[in-house]
Scaffold this motif. Structure first.
Motif, PDB file in Angstrom:
ATOM      1  N   HIS A 181     -22.047 -29.906 -40.908  1.00  0.00           N
ATOM      2  CA  HIS A 181     -20.788 -29.218 -40.590  1.00  0.00           C
ATOM      3  C   HIS A 181     -20.763 -27.909 -41.367  1.00  0.00           C
TER       4      HIS A 181
ATOM      5  N   HIS B 249     -19.274 -23.380 -41.078  1.00  0.00           N
ATOM      6  CA  HIS B 249     -18.281 -22.446 -40.537  1.00  0.00           C
ATOM      7  C   HIS B 249     -18.957 -21.155 -40.053  1.00  0.00           C
TER       8      HIS B 249
ATOM      9  N   HIS C  85     -12.052 -23.816 -36.607  1.00  0.00           N
ATOM     10  CA  HIS C  85     -12.522 -24.413 -37.864  1.00  0.00           C
ATOM     11  C   HIS C  85     -14.017 -24.201 -38.089  1.00  0.00           C
TER      12      HIS C  85
HETATM   13 ZN    ZN Z   1     -14.883 -27.251 -42.563  1.00  0.00          ZN
END
Ligand code: ZN
Length: 268
Positions: A128, A130, A204
């Motif tokens: 994960h 950004h 996000h």
């Molecule tokens: Zn995040």
């Protein structure tokens, strides 16, 4: 195992350099069970996971630590993350290396890891992060409403350069905004990751899976590069409103799919 840690450190460094991992942003897990031939017996305290993951019971994972920074992981992955072993029930874990409390996103990563093992996938890594340009596009409704314009974001990204389609043939899935770390976000991610290697969390970031951590990173990198080209092309449109970025034609993209025999679903 050292090569896996080196790879984790290398990817963490790239994420920091690209500006995708501000402060402690982003997290990752890698299934490292294959490297523990002499399985260390689990000792010490068991830490409950709050859910059960039966398909990854007794398996080992490298997990980024909570509040830890990607730029620090790049230097020292085992001080900014740890290797854990899941219990035989798959509902708790113990530390195999020096304890570093795992990311708060651990249950969502393990939910996906559990699915990958359940389906016999050879994918080992979840990531994960950004990525700036992809997140920027997720602020535009036109790219989020799959029902109105199916796969509009995927098609736009594919059409920027042929390599996007070649290296990210499954495209990108979209997960509507949910609270970070929530069960709802984890469940929505799991549903989308069944069809895509990379999913975009609205406003996000992205969640990606790959055969290893470099593979997961590469797919995000390829898609984000296309997003950046699109946004750069739009800066010309700002000065010349009658000129929209053209993108490759549907026929040109079909030719790439045909010539390179690209898969339409994830290989095992
Ligand atoms: Zn995040």
């Amino acid at each position: 195992m050292k090569s896996v840690l080196d790879s984790i450190a290398e990817v963490a460094g790239y994420i920091w350099q690209k500006g995708w991992g501000e402060r402690n942003g982003g997290n990752l897990t890698v299934n490292v069970t294959e490297y523990f031939v002499d399985k260390p017996t689990m000792t010490g305290e068991r830490h409950p996971l709050g859910a059960s993951f039966p398909y990854i019971a007794n398996q080992y994972f490298y997990v980024k630590g909570t509040q830890k920074r990607m730029r620090d992981m790049a230097r020292d992955p085992l001080s900014n993350g740890s290797i854990i072993k899941l219990s035989p029930e798959g509902d708790s874990f113990s530390y195999v290396t020096q304890p570093v409390a795992p990311t708060s996103e651990l249950p969502s990563h393990l939910m996906v890891q559990n699915y990958l093992q359940q389906t016999g996938s050879r994918y080992k890594a979840t990531l994960h992060t950004h990525p700036i340009e992809l997140v920027a596009l997720s602020h535009h409704r036109a790219f989020l409403e799959d029902a109105q314009r199916p796969n509009h974001l995927t098609k736009t990204l594919w059409s920027m350069i042929p390599e996007t389609l070649a290296f990210a043939p499954l495209g990108i899935g979209i997960v509507p905004y949910q609270v970070p770390g929530s069960v709802e976000l984890a469940k929505a991610t799991l549903e989308k990751i069944k069809d895509y290697d990379v999913v975009l969390w609205e406003k996000h970031g992205v969640f990606a899976v790959g055969q290893d951590i470099m593979d997961a990173f590469d797919q995000v990198d390829v898609l984000n590069k296309a997003a950046r080209i699109y946004l750069d092309a739009l800066t010309y449109t700002a000065a010349h409103p009658d000129s929209e970025p053209e993108g490759m034609t549907d026929k040109a993209m079909l030719d790439v799919q045909r010539i390179f025999k690209l898969p339409t679903q994830r290989p095992c």
